[in-house]
Design a protein around this motif. Structure first.
Motif, short mmCIF file in Angstrom:
data_model
loop_
_atom_site.label_atom_id
_atom_site.label_comp_id
_atom_site.label_asym_id
_atom_site.label_seq_id
_atom_site.Cartn_x
_atom_site.Cartn_y
_atom_site.Cartn_z
N ARG A 155 1.15 -1.27 0.09
CA ARG A 155 0.04 0.28 0.00
C ARG A 155 0.87 1.18 -0.19
O ARG A 155 0.49 2.40 -0.63
CB ARG A 155 -0.75 0.07 1.25
CG ARG A 155 -2.15 -0.76 1.10
CD ARG A 155 -3.22 -0.56 2.15
NE ARG A 155 -2.71 -0.65 3.60
CZ ARG A 155 -2.71 -1.57 4.29
NH1 ARG A 155 -3.44 -2.69 3.73
NH2 ARG A 155 -2.23 -1.70 5.41
N PHE A 156 2.06 1.09 0.72
CA PHE A 156 2.93 2.26 0.75
C PHE A 156 3.57 2.65 -0.53
O PHE A 156 3.37 3.50 -1.00
CB PHE A 156 3.95 2.07 2.05
CG PHE A 156 4.92 3.12 2.13
CD1 PHE A 156 4.74 4.40 2.37
CD2 PHE A 156 6.19 2.76 1.68
CE1 PHE A 156 5.66 5.47 2.72
CE2 PHE A 156 7.21 3.83 1.78
CZ PHE A 156 7.00 5.02 2.28
N VAL A 157 4.05 1.61 -1.01
CA VAL A 157 4.78 1.75 -2.66
C VAL A 157 3.70 2.13 -3.49
O VAL A 157 4.00 2.93 -4.28
CB VAL A 157 5.31 0.31 -2.66
CG1 VAL A 157 5.92 0.41 -4.40
CG2 VAL A 157 6.66 0.00 -2.15
N ALA A 158 2.39 1.71 -3.45
CA ALA A 158 1.21 1.85 -4.49
C ALA A 158 1.00 3.54 -4.45
O ALA A 158 0.93 4.21 -5.14
CB ALA A 158 -0.06 1.26 -4.07
N SER A 159 0.91 4.22 -2.83
CA SER A 159 0.69 5.34 -2.54
C SER A 159 1.91 6.31 -3.48
O SER A 159 1.59 7.40 -3.91
CB SER A 159 0.53 5.60 -1.38
OG SER A 159 -0.11 5.02 -0.52
N LEU A 160 3.19 5.88 -3.07
CA LEU A 160 4.19 6.43 -3.68
C LEU A 160 4.16 6.65 -5.33
O LEU A 160 4.65 7.57 -5.87
CB LEU A 160 5.67 6.02 -3.29
CG LEU A 160 6.13 6.14 -1.67
CD1 LEU A 160 7.31 5.22 -1.42
CD2 LEU A 160 6.32 7.44 -1.36
N LYS A 161 3.91 5.46 -5.97
CA LYS A 161 3.71 5.35 -7.32
C LYS A 161 2.61 6.20 -7.57
O LYS A 161 2.71 6.89 -8.69
CB LYS A 161 3.58 4.08 -7.96
CG LYS A 161 4.75 2.93 -7.62
CD LYS A 161 4.33 1.80 -8.32
CE LYS A 161 5.76 0.87 -8.31
NZ LYS A 161 5.40 -0.32 -9.05
N GLN A 162 1.46 6.45 -7.13
CA GLN A 162 0.44 7.15 -7.58
C GLN A 162 0.85 8.74 -7.20
O GLN A 162 0.60 9.56 -8.35
CB GLN A 162 -0.80 6.94 -6.54
CG GLN A 162 -2.08 7.81 -6.90
CD GLN A 162 -3.05 7.78 -5.86
OE1 GLN A 162 -3.16 7.12 -4.91
NE2 GLN A 162 -4.24 8.13 -6.53
N LEU A 163 1.76 8.85 -6.24
CA LEU A 163 1.83 10.33 -6.08
C LEU A 163 2.99 10.94 -7.17
O LEU A 163 2.96 11.91 -7.83
CB LEU A 163 2.78 10.37 -4.82
CG LEU A 163 3.29 11.78 -4.47
CD1 LEU A 163 2.42 12.70 -4.02
CD2 LEU A 163 4.07 11.75 -3.20
N LYS A 164 4.05 9.83 -7.67
CA LYS A 164 4.73 10.11 -8.67
C LYS A 164 4.39 10.23 -9.93
O LYS A 164 4.83 11.00 -11.07
CB LYS A 164 6.04 9.20 -8.81
CG LYS A 164 7.08 9.44 -9.44
CD LYS A 164 8.25 8.40 -9.32
CE LYS A 164 9.38 8.66 -10.46
NZ LYS A 164 10.28 7.59 -10.20
N GLY A 165 3.13 9.35 -10.21
CA GLY A 165 2.54 9.67 -11.24
C GLY A 165 2.73 8.36 -12.38
O GLY A 165 2.81 8.24 -13.46
N GLU A 166 2.99 7.18 -11.57
CA GLU A 166 3.74 6.02 -12.18
C GLU A 166 2.36 5.06 -12.62
O GLU A 166 1.52 4.99 -11.63
CB GLU A 166 4.83 5.07 -11.58
CG GLU A 166 6.06 5.93 -11.74
CD GLU A 166 7.11 4.82 -11.08
OE1 GLU A 166 6.69 3.76 -10.71
OE2 GLU A 166 8.21 5.32 -11.24
#
Length: 119
Positions: A108-119
């Motif tokens: 969930r943490f990694v998915a949140s970071l990816k969403q924030l980064k726009g990946e």
């Protein structure tokens, strides 16, 4: 009569909207760590823990992999065997810390970071 905008006013508003569109700001938590991550022209991080508040220098480096995250000098590494996530900040005085979290929490943490980064 309705108000008419000049070409320069419309261009100015358009540029402001584009700038706001590039600006990103979000708080993401992983156990006792809160990462306030924002971006205008480069990435900025504020890390808060019980004992610490760390502010990063601006960076363009933001790498996300399944078991590793790097944002500038901040690194997070997840160890599968122990479910430990190690935080390392490589600076003059350096910071090291760790938390234990399960696979779902990390994902969930990694998915949140990816969403924030726009990946």
């Amino acid at each position: 009569m309705g108000e008419r905008k000049s070409y320069l006013q419309m261009m100015s508003e358009g540029f402001q909207m584009m700038k706001k569109g590039r600006q990103v700001s979000r708080d993401i938590k992983l156990r006792d760590w809160t990462f306030s991550i924002s971006r205008e022209s480069s990435w900025h991080i504020i890390l808060r823990t019980e004992r610490l508040k760390w502010v990063s220098p601006s960076t363009d480096e933001f790498n996300i992999e399944p078991l590793f995250v790097q944002i500038g000098t901040l690194e997070l590494t997840r160890h599968l065997e122990t479910n430990e996530v190690r935080l390392t900040i490589d600076e003059e005085w350096g910071i090291e810390s760790k938390v234990v979290c399960d696979a779902q929490e990390w994902e969930r943490f990694v998915a949140s970071l990816k969403q924030l980064k726009g990946e």
